[in-house]
Design a protein around this motif. Structure first.
Motif, PDB file in Angstrom:
ATOM      1  N   GLY A 147      -3.151  -4.446   0.365  1.00  0.00           N
ATOM      2  CA  GLY A 147      -2.505  -3.248   0.883  1.00  0.00           C
ATOM      3  C   GLY A 147      -1.367  -3.544   1.832  1.00  0.00           C
ATOM      4  N   LYS A 180      -3.331  -4.945  -5.219  1.00  0.00           N
ATOM      5  CA  LYS A 180      -3.563  -3.512  -5.025  1.00  0.00           C
ATOM      6  C   LYS A 180      -2.313  -2.763  -4.587  1.00  0.00           C
ATOM      7  N   ASN A 435      -8.475   0.564   0.043  1.00  0.00           N
ATOM      8  CA  ASN A 435      -8.464   1.831   0.775  1.00  0.00           C
ATOM      9  C   ASN A 435      -9.753   2.154   1.524  1.00  0.00           C
ATOM     10  N   GLN A 459     -13.284   2.580   6.418  1.00  0.00           N
ATOM     11  CA  GLN A 459     -11.857   2.706   6.173  1.00  0.00           C
ATOM     12  C   GLN A 459     -11.123   1.523   6.791  1.00  0.00           C
ATOM     13  N   TYR A 481      -5.410   5.445   3.501  1.00  0.00           N
ATOM     14  CA  TYR A 481      -5.105   4.559   2.381  1.00  0.00           C
ATOM     15  C   TYR A 481      -4.190   3.449   2.876  1.00  0.00           C
ATOM     16  N   THR A 483      -2.932   1.206   0.012  1.00  0.00           N
ATOM     17  CA  THR A 483      -2.311   0.724  -1.219  1.00  0.00           C
ATOM     18  C   THR A 483      -0.951   1.363  -1.482  1.00  0.00           C
ATOM     19  N   ASP A 484      -0.580   2.324  -0.651  1.00  0.00           N
ATOM     20  CA  ASP A 484       0.774   2.878  -0.638  1.00  0.00           C
ATOM     21  C   ASP A 484       1.282   2.827   0.797  1.00  0.00           C
ATOM     22  N   ALA A 487       1.052   5.498   5.341  1.00  0.00           N
ATOM     23  CA  ALA A 487      -0.176   6.223   5.663  1.00  0.00           C
ATOM     24  C   ALA A 487      -0.186   6.663   7.124  1.00  0.00           C
TER      25      ALA A 487
END
Length: 507
Positions: A147, A180, A435, A459, A481, A483-484, A487
């Motif tokens: 991530g 990921k 995530n 988390q 999250y 993975t993008d 956040a």
């Protein structure tokens, strides 16, 4: 004068980088003291060069530094030089002394006609002072492939005085296109780290991340390592589990030598932490006036190999052996002596693997993981007993587990009526594991089977701490999250410890 870069170095040679940015890996500071700190940078115009040399020639390069009381360097209080050479990956670690305690400073480097980004750091309060409070963050476990490092942007926004990093700064694993993040990765990262060039390349890959560079430049760090800076679940001279059990001793010593050198080259560590071959001394103590003492320990380099390598944990009587050690004799005695001599209000133990018992059998049986302190129960009891009377408030900060916990630490976890003698806060990973979720089946089992565990969360994130002479508060900061990018962060829970009353309470 020449600061710590390459010791006993000959005069540095003139160097012109031909327009290439020398400071691609940023700047950092660490191990603050009342009169100074250590600074760090590493010259790397081609940071991801496969040979691990960062695009630098085999030359000794003079690196100047300045320390000022203001961001524009109108009031410079220290100037000096260090020598960067291939011997240490063209990294420098100048140690700064003679500054005022408890204040903010700014620093920068100059080499090859270029000026680095500006870093901000702080000195610790004087050892005899009584600071009103301390704000800091602790974190661990940042697997790039799992991530984005968005959490560091939030840490910088929280503006703590320092950051305690508890291990797994890199992961030794290969990085592939199935990461990921969902991005393509150059094939040169597709091998596991074994030699110095590959470990150097892994650090460069991680340290190229902008949020990580911002966090290093924003505050001093206090660091220790765990297993993945070398290889998963290593223990002193052996690897019982994982991909490479029972490695050839000479090959493993060579691997540790490479891993420790790359670790030192890429982090703001003092000369006392410079490795010697396959050995490194990371246990050390730092004071924050009379308010707090940080004891940073090393739970890997001196431990006995994990017990019951061929048996399941439910069958493992070996873990109760009174002669088994996680810390080794010298480090254990150093830690206990530090408890006895400590006059601060809070003693903070920077620890890698959970001290608290984590039973993952919700029935009347008991199953525990044997890599953390559950595999070394007698020494755990010795440490907790030694801390009870001379130490006013022991708070253990732990990483490794990729989960958030707030726990009572009992003198003896085999007895239900054993007294609570200390507090442990376990921080989740920054990215490792992806995530995550607020609660999962393991968390429900843990909360059912471990009455001393007051909080669980799965988390990603970090823990923010505010402590004064009356009260400690830990805020579990989590991201929905990783993975993008981008956040948000929120405080999932806050737990406090009152002076003289061990054990966390929900705020």
């Amino acid at each position: 004068m020449l600061g710590t870069g390459v010791f006993g170095a000959e005069a540095a040679q003139a160097y012109s980088p031909k327009g290439e940015n020398l400071f691609t890996l940023g700047v950092a500071s660490g191990d603050p003291a009342p009169d100074g700190f250590v600074l760090w940078t590493r010259l790397a115009p081609d940071a991801l060069a496969e040979d691990g040399f960062g695009g630098m020639p085999d030359k000794r390069v003079k690196v100047d530094y300045e320390v000022a009381t203001d961001e524009r360097f109108r009031h410079v209080v220290k100037r000096g030089s260090a020598v960067a050479s291939r011997e240490l990956g063209h990294s420098v670690h100048p140690e700064i002394h003679g500054l005022q305690p408890g204040r903010e400073y700014f620093y920068r480097f100059r080499a090859g006609g270029q000026i680095s980004p500006v870093g901000r750091t702080r000195t610790m309060p004087s050892r005899s002072s009584t600071p009103r409070s301390l704000d800091f963050v602790f974190a661990s476990c940042q697997a790039w492939q799992d991530g984005y490092f968005t959490a560091y942007d939030h840490i910088v926004e929280d503006d703590p005085e320092l950051l305690v990093f508890l291990g797994d700064y890199i992961y030794e694993y290969e990085i592939l296109d199935n990461n990921k993040r969902g991005v393509d990765v150059d094939p040169k990262f597709g091998t596991e780290c074994f030699d110095l060039a590959r470990y150097r390349l892994q650090y460069s890959f991680y340290k190229s991340e902008a949020p990580l560079q911002r966090a290093h430049a924003a505050m001093p760090w206090i660091v220790t390592l765990d297993d993945h800076e070398v290889v998963n679940d290593w223990a002193a001279d052996e690897v019982a589990y994982g991909r490479h059990p029972n490695p050839d001793p000479e090959e493993f010593a060579a691997r540790k030598t490479a891993a420790f050198q790359a670790y030192y080259e890429n982090l703001p560590l003092r000369i006392d932490q410079r490795p010697s071959g396959p050995s490194i001394q990371l246990y050390r103590r730092l004071s924050y006036g009379r308010l707090a003492t940080f004891s940073m320990i090393d739970c890997r380099s001196y431990r006995d190999v994990q017990p019951c390598r061929k048996l399941g944990p439910a069958e493992c009587e070996e873990r109760y052996d009174p002669n088994r050690t996680m810390l080794g004799t010298e480090q254990r005695e150093w830690l206990i002596d530090g408890f006895a001599d400590d006059e601060s209000r809070w003693h903070i133990l920077g620890n890698q693997d959970p001290i608290t018992e984590t039973d993952w059998d919700a029935t009347e049986g008991k199953n525990v993981w044997l890599d953390p302190w559950d595999g070394y129960t007698a020494e755990r009891a010795t440490i907790l007993e030694a801390a009870q009377h001379p130490t006013r408030n022991l708070v253990v900060l732990t990483g490794d587990r990729h989960q958030n916990y707030a726990c009572d630490l009992k003198q003896d976890f085999t007895k239900d009526d054993s007294p609570v003698v200390a507090t442990e806060f376990v921080t989740t990973s920054l990215t490792s594991g992806g995530n995550g979720a607020d609660m999962d089946d393991l968390g429900r089992t843990f909360l059912s089977a471990n009455s001393h565990m007051k909080f669980y969360n799965n988390q990603r994130g970090y823990v923010r701490v505010n402590v004064d002479k009356h009260r400690w508060q830990s805020d579990f900061r989590v991201l929905p999250y990783v993975t993008d990018e981008g956040a948000p962060v929120s405080t999932r829970a806050s737990y406090v410890v009152e002076d003289g009353k061990p054990g966390p309470q929900a705020d």
